[in-house]
Design an enzyme around this catalytic site. Structure first.
Site, short mmCIF file in Angstrom:
data_model
loop_
_atom_site.label_atom_id
_atom_site.label_comp_id
_atom_site.label_asym_id
_atom_site.label_seq_id
_atom_site.Cartn_x
_atom_site.Cartn_y
_atom_site.Cartn_z
N SER A 234 0.84 -1.19 0.00
CA SER A 234 0.00 0.00 0.00
C SER A 234 0.88 1.25 0.00
O SER A 234 1.86 1.34 0.73
CB SER A 234 -0.89 0.00 1.25
OG SER A 234 -1.67 1.17 1.30
N GLY A 235 0.53 2.20 -0.86
CA GLY A 235 1.27 3.45 -0.94
C GLY A 235 2.43 3.41 -1.90
O GLY A 235 3.15 4.41 -2.04
N ALA A 236 2.65 2.29 -2.60
CA ALA A 236 3.78 2.20 -3.53
C ALA A 236 3.55 3.00 -4.80
O ALA A 236 4.50 3.29 -5.53
CB ALA A 236 4.07 0.74 -3.87
N SER B 258 -2.46 -7.72 -4.06
CA SER B 258 -2.33 -9.14 -4.43
C SER B 258 -1.08 -9.76 -3.82
O SER B 258 -0.12 -10.05 -4.52
CB SER B 258 -2.34 -9.32 -5.95
OG SER B 258 -1.51 -8.39 -6.60
#
Length: 1136
Positions: free
Chosen positions: A233-235, A306
């Site tokens: 998350s946040g990549a 995922s």
């Protein structure tokens, strides 16, 4: 009666508490609310009833035990276990024995988290987030003893098997677990591929099936593909996908759709939570949806965490099984960087303990092992990341509908979506060559040969021949043509079919490709009649030197509307423009049709190694590992300023994300105007530039540079022409074209209407047009020149620094040419004068030294004939035995002499001694059959050599009316006396008497043959009598030609053998000069002279020759001024 509807998308927070389940909603306060509760709860009730029915069915099939054996201990119920129906009685157990749960905290190994164990149910509720974390709160049990809620009754399901524990249907966790198990079992038991019909074969009806993928993609102009972006998350998954989506849609018009948690969990995946099973199902569903989207031709961007590798690999396999491109894109960002970003504040909640089971922190994330692309987004700007993905799609051909012509290459397809190579296969060469001998010949001038090479090697794709009238009209009026390479609208053969002005396709061809220049083949009425009277459906293309090089199929002959072509093509009026002159000098008709090259076109000038076909260039670029190619066209020697621009362009392309941009140094090879730098000078100078490599600022790296000559003629049509320059380079693999000021322009002549002695076109117009031209804009990118100057502080050409203007000097092309003519040498690198011309030196960094020596050599000796101005064929002259030659045929320097006689004209008897027939004479061949070079015996040259006649400007002379269908020569020891007047009052033409031989094979220049006279015609040519003796050569051997000659004894026999030959001969003699702008000739009579009359003409001209040589005592003074310079010193004439 209550109304049934689907449950609302969200539930108020006050109904989420109090025990957790949706069925535990607090009591309503009114009748309306009660009705609303019924309305809301009924679908859920029905759903659980259906669930029970499914459970029953599965229990009957023997699968219930498998389901519950795999279920976690969260199915544990209270001790009030009911045993109303024993599974043993049914032969199966419904609920497994209880098993102890082993709880173990996950441990991270390397960069891979293990999958978590399922935890026992607890009195916590899950506040769903995109990461699957749960917010821990204290649960309260609120159960009302009384309720005014109406009692709900579900349809009675079949009796369920007894269980060892109570199943709490009000617990969403249990329901989700059961659904997960049921989904898994259903997927295992259902076939993987359910289809309604088999895919139809190509060409069959698609009514019941999908379109073939190739046809679908061709129509859409793109291919489907899935870009699966995975990472914590946040990549930046959504951010980068959004940027790429916008670029592809708004700038390139592509069909793109983005799938992520936002648009999936509001619909398709709204029934899924964040358990391991639900995550797997979410990935599976999204993968199936992406497969369908991509199969439909949509570029699908998926942005899901995922976390599990096996789930992603299953999606990859699904795509691979369907033949759909799949790109796993790993956004590799350190966790500490993600914590610093924390766009949603979730990492802060994790740190505070508010969020549990947060992926990449205390829940696992399994990094891809072999992703197609890894993006370290903390090191890249958003646009850089988006561009990397864009380039990958571009290089893999996803952004075009057609399959890549070279699947292993990343280079773009040529126009028409195929590499055009029109060379006849080796296995068919003998057959095609034999066929060509039976076809009507069509003359190719050297410029036509340049165009034939351009067509046959694929530079003008999708053209496969000289333009038919329809293609020409589209080119003139639209600078482009329509194509249908995949026959989407039934127009696949439109460019290769006869132009039809009465019937038009209901649906126009879908693709428009650039085509700005007319590529036509002109002919005269002579050739037009030859084609129309032939029963063949093809013609042979024959060069000026008599070589058959190609076959043109299904010829379409139409009017050559020269004014329309010139005005549409140039947009300026200058009748002294060299290529406009060429157009007006062509025949009155044009021939269109598809060509087959019998062999590779070579010029044998020492430069053929630099002539490469488009196929060869694609292969060479691929071998060099090019991920893009940028072409630099040259019409002049390359100096360090050019080298700086080329190197800078390569660096700029690397900044755009390319790894191995390859430079294509592309000198013009076709016809150029006479004051341009010759081709061999430019190519040799370029060789020195490559040899210098990076050791000199004017050198180029041979490892990243390919030099290849561009074969087309220059037509100097400014903005119109430069479009073809760019398009044709794209047809060989280039994606970028370097364009400077006034590309393809030139100065007007003094007779130019608007711009005499000035540039015909504005210097900036070419670059502007290229950026917006149909079929080029959006398909090929332009790299513009910038002004560079010489920096005297470091001896390097570069963009000038405005802060130190005194350190830069300008070296213009005019100054360079003047210095070269003056033989300027290198200046001192530490003391460069301000006036280079006065010092007569050139800065050492301006050009590689050997390259400068080449330029100096040319400009000091520009008037010599040793240079190769442009690509013109150098052939081995068809010389007879007992001859010797010097110079190059077709270059004005060629001379052929007899090695047996001092003079063919004077020393060979006019007829054999004791001939077997009275009408046999000797014949010296000057021009072999099919050769258009106007060769003739030189009366004034020593030894009366055979050389090429010249025009008034000194250029070699060629027949332009058509391909000669006869061998042409002269009768030795004859002379047409200019003082002797004919019955019409015309004197002789002051030449040996001409002879035209009508056998079936070309005879060699300088060959001596016995020839049977058949008759003659008396031509009146520009006020002179010019007799043409008609004969058939006799052959020594008993071959086919000898047998043919044995049967021809008269003009009647000749006409039977070659029907129409006499009409063609009369037409030729009268009109062969008209194609050069001259008036028609006349015949004294259209009726040929008889054999005896023709022999009398020969004998009479022999007597005139004897007078010329003084054999009868005649004095030369009677011909004063008419025979000045004649070489008469051979033994047979006035020699000793």
């Amino acid at each position: 009666m209550a109304k049934y509807a689907y449950a609302p998308l969200s539930i108020d927070d006050n109904r989420k508490g109090g025990g957790g389940g949706y069925l535990n909603t607090p009591q309503a306060s009114s009748g309306d609310n009660q009705d609303g509760l019924v309305h809301e709860r009924m679908p859920m009730c029905v759903g659980f009833c259906v669930l029970l029915a499914i459970v029953f069915v599965l229990s009957r099939t023997g699968d219930s035990e498998a389901i519950y054996n795999s279920h976690s201990s969260q199915m544990r119920t209270s001790s009030n276990t009911q045993q109303t129906m024993s599974p043993t009685e049914m032969g199966k157990k419904w609920i497994p024995e209880e098993k102890e749960m082993m709880e173990k905290k996950p441990e991270k190994t390397g960069n891979v988290w293990p999958r978590p164990n399922t935890e026992p149910a607890s009195s916590t509720t899950s506040d769903e987030t995109s990461t699957g974390a749960t917010t821990t709160t204290t649960a309260t049990s609120s159960t009302s003893s009384t309720s005014s809620t109406p009692e709900l009754h579900c349809p009675e399901p079949p009796p369920c098997p007894a269980t060892k524990g109570d199943l709490d249907l009000n617990n969403p966790q249990q329901a989700n677990d059961i659904m997960a198990q049921l989904r898994s079992k259903a997927l295992e038991s259902s076939p993987p591929h359910i289809i309604e019909c088999a895919a139809a074969e190509a060409g069959e009806s698609q009514a019941a099936c999908h379109l073939p993928a190739a046809k679908r993609f061709a129509a859409l102009g793109q291919k489907g593909a899935t870009l699966w972006m995975t990472g914590c998350s946040g990549a930046g998954k959504t951010t980068i996908a959004t940027a790429l989506e916008e670029k592809l849609i708004t700038l390139y018009g592509k069909h793109v759709y983005r799938l992520d948690g936002d648009n999936l969990r509001t619909g398709l995946n709204r029934d899924l939570g964040f358990s391991e099973a639900d995550r797997a199902e979410s990935v599976r569903r999204t993968g199936e949806l992406a497969t369908l989207f991509s199969d439909a031709g949509i570029i699908t961007l998926v942005g899901l965490i995922s976390p599990y590798r096996a789930d992603r690999d299953a999606v990859r396999k699904r795509h691979e099984d369907q033949g759909i491109p799949f790109y796993e894109i790993f956004l590799d960002v350190p966790v500490e960087e993600l914590k610093n970003r924390d766009p949603k504040g979730q990492y802060a909640k994790v740190a505070s303990g508010e969020l549990k089971h947060f992926t990449c922190i205390d829940d696992p994330y399994e990094e891809p092992l072999h992703p197609e692309i890894t993006l370290k987004t903390h090191e890249l700007e958003i646009e850089q990341s988006s561009n990397i993905l864009f380039r990958q799609l571009e290089q893999d051909g996803i952004l075009q509908g057609a399959p890549k012509v070279l699947p292993e290459s990343v280079l773009p397809n040529p126009d028409g979506e195929e590499i055009v190579d029109l060379h006849v296969p080796e296995s068919l060469k003998a057959e095609r060559t034999a066929e060509a001998k039976t076809l009507p010949p069509v003359l190719l001038h050297d410029i036509d040969l340049n165009w034939l090479q351009t067509i046959g090697e694929g530079w003008a794709a999708p053209l496969k021949g000289f333009m038919r009238e329809g293609a020409l009209l589209e080119t003139l009026h639209f600078n482009s043509i329509l194509t249908d390479p995949f026959n989407l609208t039934g127009n696949v053969d439109r460019l290769n079919s006869q132009t039809d002005f009465a019937h038009f396709s209901e649906h126009p061809a879908p693709d428009r490709v650039s085509m700005s220049l007319p590529i036509t083949l002109s002919c005269t009425s002579f050739t037009k009649d030859l084609i129309e009277k032939s029963d063949k459906k093809a013609v042979a293309l024959v060069t000026q030197m008599g070589k058959t090089v190609a076959i043109l199929r299904n010829p379409e002959v139409y009017n050559n509307r020269k004014e329309e072509i010139v005005t549409r093509m140039y947009g300026v009026i200058d009748m002294d423009h060299p290529y406009i002159k060429h157009i007006y000098g062509g025949g009155d008709y044009l021939i269109g049709g598809e060509v087959e090259l019998l062999e590779r076109i070579q010029y044998n000038d020492g430069l053929d190694k630099w002539r490469k076909t488009t196929t060869e260039l694609y292969q060479e670029f691929h071998q060099k590992g090019a991920d893009t190619v940028y072409a630099f066209q040259t019409r002049n020697p390359t100096h360090a300023g050019h080298a700086y621009l080329m190197r800078s362009a390569g660096e700029d392309l690397k900044k755009q994300g390319y790894q191995k941009p390859v430079l294509w140094l592309s000198p013009l090879g076709g016809w150029t105007k006479e004051d341009d730098v010759p081709l061999d000078v430019r190519v040799t100078q370029h060789e020195h530039v490559l040899d210098a490599g990076t050791s000199h600022p004017g050198g180029l790296d041979p490892e990243t540079t390919v030099m290849a000559i561009w074969p087309a003629p220059m037509v100097y049509a400014g903005p119109t022409e430069v479009q073809f320059h760019a398009k044709s380079r794209r047809n060989a693999g280039a994606s970028y074209f370097v364009v400077g000021r006034d590309p393809a322009g030139m100065k007007g002549s003094p007779n130019a209407v608007a711009h005499p002695d000035d540039d015909l076109y504005d210097g900036d117009h070419g670059r502007y047009v290229l950026q917006n031209a149909p079929g080029i804009a959006g398909e090929m990118n332009m790299l513009s020149f910038v002004k560079v100057m010489y920096d005297i502080t470091d001896n390097v050409m570069k963009v000038p620094d405005p802060d130190r203007p005194d350190d830069f000097i300008s070296i213009s092309g005019t100054k360079m040419r003047l210095l070269a003519r003056n033989g300027a040498t290198l200046c001192s690198p530490t003391n460069i004068p301000t006036d280079l011309v006065e010092a007569n030196c050139i800065p050492s960094g301006f050009m590689v030294p050997k390259g400068w020596d080449q330029v100096v050599d040319y400009y000091k000796h520009a008037d010599e004939k040793r240079w190769i101005p442009w690509s013109q064929p150098n052939i081995e002259p068809p010389e007879a035995r007992n001859t010797k030659s010097e110079g190059k045929l077709g270059r004005g320097s060629y001379e052929l002499r007899s090695s047996k006689y001092e003079s063919w004209w004077h020393d060979i008897p006019w007829k054999p001694t004791n001939p077997e027939e009275p009408n046999i004479i000797h014949f010296i061949t000057e021009i072999p059959m099919h050769m258009a070079a106007k060769m003739e015996v030189q009366k004034a040259g020593k030894n009366n050599c055979i050389a090429q006649d010249t025009n008034s400007d000194g250029s070699p002379r060629y027949y332009s009316y058509g391909t000669p269908f006869f061998n042409y020569g002269f009768v030795p020891q004859t002379w047409e006396d200019p003082n002797l007047k004919s019955a019409q009052g015309y004197g002789g033409d002051n030449d040996p008497v001409d002879i035209m031989e009508f056998g079936s094979i070309p005879l060699r220049m300088g060959s001596l043959r016995r020839c049977r006279v058949l008759g003659s015609l008396e031509l009146i040519d520009e006020g002179e009598t010019d007799h043409k003796i008609i004969c058939i050569a006799l052959h020594e051997s008993d071959d086919v030609e000898a047998q043919e000659a044995a049967n021809v004894h008269s003009l009647e026999d000749l006409e039977k053998w070659k029907p129409g030959v006499m009409d063609r001969l009369r037409d030729w003699l009268k009109r062969y000069k008209t194609s050069d702008g001259k008036a028609e000739n006349n015949l004294a009579s259209d009726i040929p002279r008889t054999i005896d009359e023709a022999m009398a003409v020969v004998e009479e001209t022999h007597n005139h020759w004897k007078s010329l040589c003084g054999h009868d005592g005649s004095d030369l003074s009677q011909w004063s001024g008419k025979i000045d310079g004649f070489w008469l010193d051979s033994p047979g004439c006035r020699g000793q």
